[in-house]
Design a protein around this motif. Sequence first.
Motif, short mmCIF file in Angstrom:
data_model
loop_
_atom_site.label_atom_id
_atom_site.label_comp_id
_atom_site.label_asym_id
_atom_site.label_seq_id
_atom_site.Cartn_x
_atom_site.Cartn_y
_atom_site.Cartn_z
N SER A 18 -61.79 -4.93 -14.22
CA SER A 18 -61.13 -3.73 -14.74
C SER A 18 -60.85 -3.82 -16.24
CB SER A 18 -59.82 -3.50 -14.00
OG SER A 18 -58.94 -4.59 -14.22
N LYS A 19 -61.34 -4.87 -16.89
CA LYS A 19 -61.07 -5.06 -18.32
C LYS A 19 -62.31 -4.77 -19.15
CE LYS A 19 -57.32 -8.32 -17.98
NZ LYS A 19 -56.62 -7.74 -17.01
N ARG A 20 -62.06 -4.33 -20.36
CA ARG A 20 -63.15 -4.11 -21.31
C ARG A 20 -63.19 -5.32 -22.23
NH1 ARG A 20 -63.46 -1.85 -26.46
NH2 ARG A 20 -65.52 -1.06 -26.92
N VAL A 21 -64.22 -6.12 -22.11
CA VAL A 21 -64.35 -7.33 -22.92
C VAL A 21 -65.42 -7.09 -23.98
CG1 VAL A 21 -64.86 -9.79 -22.91
CG2 VAL A 21 -63.69 -8.76 -20.95
N SER A 22 -65.02 -7.28 -25.22
CA SER A 22 -65.96 -7.11 -26.34
C SER A 22 -65.96 -8.38 -27.18
CB SER A 22 -65.53 -5.92 -27.21
OG SER A 22 -64.29 -6.22 -27.84
N LEU A 23 -66.86 -8.44 -28.13
CA LEU A 23 -66.87 -9.58 -29.04
C LEU A 23 -65.56 -9.65 -29.82
CD1 LEU A 23 -70.55 -9.46 -30.30
CD2 LEU A 23 -69.53 -11.10 -28.71
N HIS A 24 -65.00 -8.49 -30.13
CA HIS A 24 -63.72 -8.45 -30.85
C HIS A 24 -62.61 -9.03 -29.97
CE1 HIS A 24 -61.36 -7.09 -34.23
NE2 HIS A 24 -60.44 -6.67 -33.39
N THR A 25 -62.67 -8.77 -28.67
CA THR A 25 -61.69 -9.34 -27.74
C THR A 25 -61.78 -10.86 -27.77
OG1 THR A 25 -61.95 -7.43 -26.28
CG2 THR A 25 -60.93 -9.37 -25.33
N LEU A 26 -62.99 -11.39 -27.75
CA LEU A 26 -63.18 -12.84 -27.80
C LEU A 26 -62.67 -13.43 -29.11
CD1 LEU A 26 -66.72 -13.25 -26.20
CD2 LEU A 26 -64.48 -13.56 -25.14
N ARG A 27 -62.87 -12.71 -30.18
CA ARG A 27 -62.38 -13.16 -31.50
C ARG A 27 -60.87 -13.29 -31.49
NH1 ARG A 27 -63.39 -12.31 -37.23
NH2 ARG A 27 -61.63 -11.25 -38.18
N HIS A 28 -60.20 -12.28 -30.94
CA HIS A 28 -58.74 -12.32 -30.87
C HIS A 28 -58.25 -13.39 -29.90
CE1 HIS A 28 -57.32 -8.90 -33.33
NE2 HIS A 28 -58.58 -8.56 -33.22
N SER A 29 -58.94 -13.55 -28.80
CA SER A 29 -58.58 -14.60 -27.83
C SER A 29 -58.69 -15.98 -28.47
CB SER A 29 -59.47 -14.52 -26.60
OG SER A 29 -59.28 -13.30 -25.94
N ALA A 30 -59.75 -16.19 -29.23
CA ALA A 30 -59.94 -17.48 -29.91
C ALA A 30 -58.82 -17.72 -30.91
CB ALA A 30 -61.30 -17.52 -30.59
N ALA A 31 -58.43 -16.69 -31.64
CA ALA A 31 -57.34 -16.83 -32.61
C ALA A 31 -56.03 -17.19 -31.91
CB ALA A 31 -57.18 -15.54 -33.41
N MET A 32 -55.77 -16.57 -30.76
CA MET A 32 -54.54 -16.88 -30.02
C MET A 32 -54.57 -18.32 -29.52
SD MET A 32 -52.65 -14.31 -30.29
CE MET A 32 -51.37 -15.04 -29.31
N GLU A 33 -55.71 -18.79 -29.06
CA GLU A 33 -55.82 -20.17 -28.59
C GLU A 33 -55.59 -21.15 -29.73
OE1 GLU A 33 -55.99 -21.37 -25.49
OE2 GLU A 33 -55.80 -19.28 -24.87
N LEU A 34 -56.08 -20.81 -30.92
CA LEU A 34 -55.85 -21.67 -32.07
C LEU A 34 -54.35 -21.73 -32.40
CD1 LEU A 34 -58.81 -20.62 -34.38
CD2 LEU A 34 -58.52 -22.80 -33.20
N LEU A 35 -53.70 -20.57 -32.32
CA LEU A 35 -52.25 -20.53 -32.55
C LEU A 35 -51.51 -21.43 -31.57
CD1 LEU A 35 -51.14 -16.87 -33.31
CD2 LEU A 35 -50.68 -18.90 -34.67
N LEU A 36 -51.87 -21.29 -30.30
CA LEU A 36 -51.20 -22.08 -29.26
C LEU A 36 -51.48 -23.56 -29.41
CD1 LEU A 36 -51.75 -19.75 -26.19
CD2 LEU A 36 -49.64 -20.14 -27.45
N ALA A 37 -52.62 -23.90 -30.00
CA ALA A 37 -52.97 -25.30 -30.21
C ALA A 37 -52.27 -25.88 -31.44
CB ALA A 37 -54.49 -25.44 -30.35
N GLY A 38 -51.56 -25.02 -32.17
CA GLY A 38 -50.80 -25.50 -33.32
C GLY A 38 -51.54 -25.45 -34.64
N VAL A 39 -52.68 -24.76 -34.67
CA VAL A 39 -53.41 -24.62 -35.93
C VAL A 39 -52.61 -23.69 -36.85
CG1 VAL A 39 -55.56 -23.78 -36.97
CG2 VAL A 39 -55.62 -24.99 -34.79
N GLY A 40 -52.54 -24.03 -38.11
CA GLY A 40 -51.76 -23.26 -39.08
C GLY A 40 -52.28 -21.85 -39.28
N LEU A 41 -51.34 -20.96 -39.62
CA LEU A 41 -51.70 -19.55 -39.83
C LEU A 41 -52.72 -19.37 -40.95
CD1 LEU A 41 -48.25 -17.79 -39.47
CD2 LEU A 41 -50.10 -17.93 -37.80
#
Length: 98
Positions: A18-41
């Motif tokens: 039921s979700k719309r997954v785009s390359l932009h979605t993956l880009r944002h997901s990757a950024a969130m994972e980096l944040l959670l991993a403690g990578v600096g802003l």
Amino acid sequence: MLSKYVGLAADTCVSLRSKRVSLHTLRHSAAMELLLAGVGLSVISLWLGHESIQTIQTYLHAHLGLKEAALARVTSMDGQTGIRFQPDDKLLAFLDAL
């Protein structure tokens, strides 16, 4: 290619259907994972190609799990951790009425 693999993943993760997954979605997901991993802003901002570090602030406001983790680290003045404000019924009733 993305559609192919989202379709395959939906076989085991039904919520993807039921979700719309785009390359932009993956880009944002990757950024969130980096944040959670403690990578600096600033590093994430550069990696995403943002003109300003201020753009990355959107991610901080969007992720409730990150906020929960930060709140869990807060200590009270007497040194206790994990203490959070619990509003009484009167305050909740007032806020519900707004």
